[in-house]
Write a protein that holds these residues in place. Structure first.
Motif: not given
Ligand SMILES: [Zn+2]
Ligand SMILES: [Zn+2]
Length: 341
Positions: A264-267
């Protein structure tokens, strides 16, 4: 009854618990077999949020032993596979047949906002509507209805046409099921990219036309030697890097399917002009629906998907810890637990 309980992250203990009794619209299933999935591993490690104590296990099949007063669709003695969810049944998404997106979906032994005890136990209590009859399919093979149902959901999302060229990045148990699900749905050439030797071999044995070791030559360099164009590129690892790679090799008009569970929360980096100019699609697929679960049972009953080669270890309940240890090291393929052994 015995149950394998996650008492905290990185802690499994075998506990004696009261055998559950069914509510009016529920059934109790004596668990014949239950597959161990990366989701269970994440619940164990604490990398999926969960409230402990918790009994994981969402890939199960067994025999109905007791049903509630309002249940007519199944009866004691029925052999069933368990769809591990309880969707609300009347929200916008449930009405569309997209129960996997139901905001009130309750998970049974899997990941979710609300999680009921799952099937790493001698008995599991489930909504009667979540049971799919399996005829004489073995419990062991029927445990694959859940992961295969997720793969069928992915194939639906990728919207392939007969003869399309498909690349699958990652050949763990899920990659190997995706390979077979895409072939069963009319894929033409299938390429599988996987760094682990025995998994690459399994992909070749299960029908991949080409297998690639991305550690010797990057997939993005190798792919043009193998196929003219990639219509569907499937990421079954769950890492930003491999999603970017999968997207980078997708041909104009093609689809990149994000199947693996990314952190989660990676781009990731995407060139929007390319998306626009080449009509590239980047599509997600999450879990499964009752519909894809039922279709998975049909494929398993019809022997359209080989699952025997995917099973590398079999344990009783006390072996769950060893199964998790093996998953930490990418050992073997699918591990199956027999709670009543
Ligand atoms: Zn699973
Ligand atoms: Zn709903």
């Amino acid at each position: 009854m015995k149950a394998a309980v996650l008492t905290d992250h990185d802690e499994v203990s075998i506990e004696d618990r009261e055998r559950p009794a069914p509510g009016p619209d529920e059934a109790v299933v004596r668990v014949g077999a239950c597959g161990v999935c990366m989701t269970d591993y994440h619940l164990y490690r604490g990398t999926f949020p969960a409230e402990y104590p918790l009994v994981p296990g969402h890939e199960s099949a067994g025999e109905v032993v007791e049903v509630g007063d309002d249940v007519t669709a199944v009866a004691a003695g029925d052999r069933v596979a368990v769809y591990p969810g309880r969707p609300c049944g009347d929200c916008h998404f449930c009405e569309q047949g997209r129960q996997n997106l139901c905001p009130d979906l309750v998970a049974i032994g899997g990941a979710g906002d609300e999680i009921l005890d799952g099937a790493f136990a001698e008995y599991v209590r489930v909504p009667a509507g979540s049971l799919e009859p399996i005829g004489d399919l073995s419990y062991e093979h029927a445990t694959f209805a859940e992961p295969l149902g997720c793969c069928i959901r992915g194939v639906d999302q990728a919207d392939i046409e007969t003869g399309d060229t498909v690349v699958i990045v990652g050949a763990g148990p899920i990659g190997l099921l995706l390979l077979q699900a895409f072939r069963a749905s009319g894929a033409g050439t299938v390429v599988v990219s996987e760094p682990v030797d025995h998994r690459r071999q399994a992909a070749a044995d299960l029908g991949a036309d080409h297998v690639v070791d991305p550690t010797s030559t990057p997939l993005s360099e190798r792919i043009s030697d193998l196929v003219d164009r990639v219509d569907v590129s499937v990421e079954a690892v769950g890492l930003p890097d491999t999603i970017e790679t999968a997207h980078s090799i997708t041909a104009p008009g093609g689809t990149t399917l994000v199947f693996g569970v990314p952190p989660q929360d990676e781009t990731i980096e995407i060139d929007p002009f390319e998306v626009y100019y080449r009509e590239l699609e980047l599509v997600g697929t999450f879990a499964l629906t009752p519909n894809t679960f039922s279709r998975a049972v049909t494929l398993l009953q019809g022997d359209r998907v080989a699952v025997e080669p995917l099973i590398t270890e079999r344990f009783d309940l006390s072996g769950l810890q060893r199964a998790f240890d093996g998953m930490a090291d990418n050992d073997g393929l699918k591990k199956v637990i027999y709670p009543n052994r």
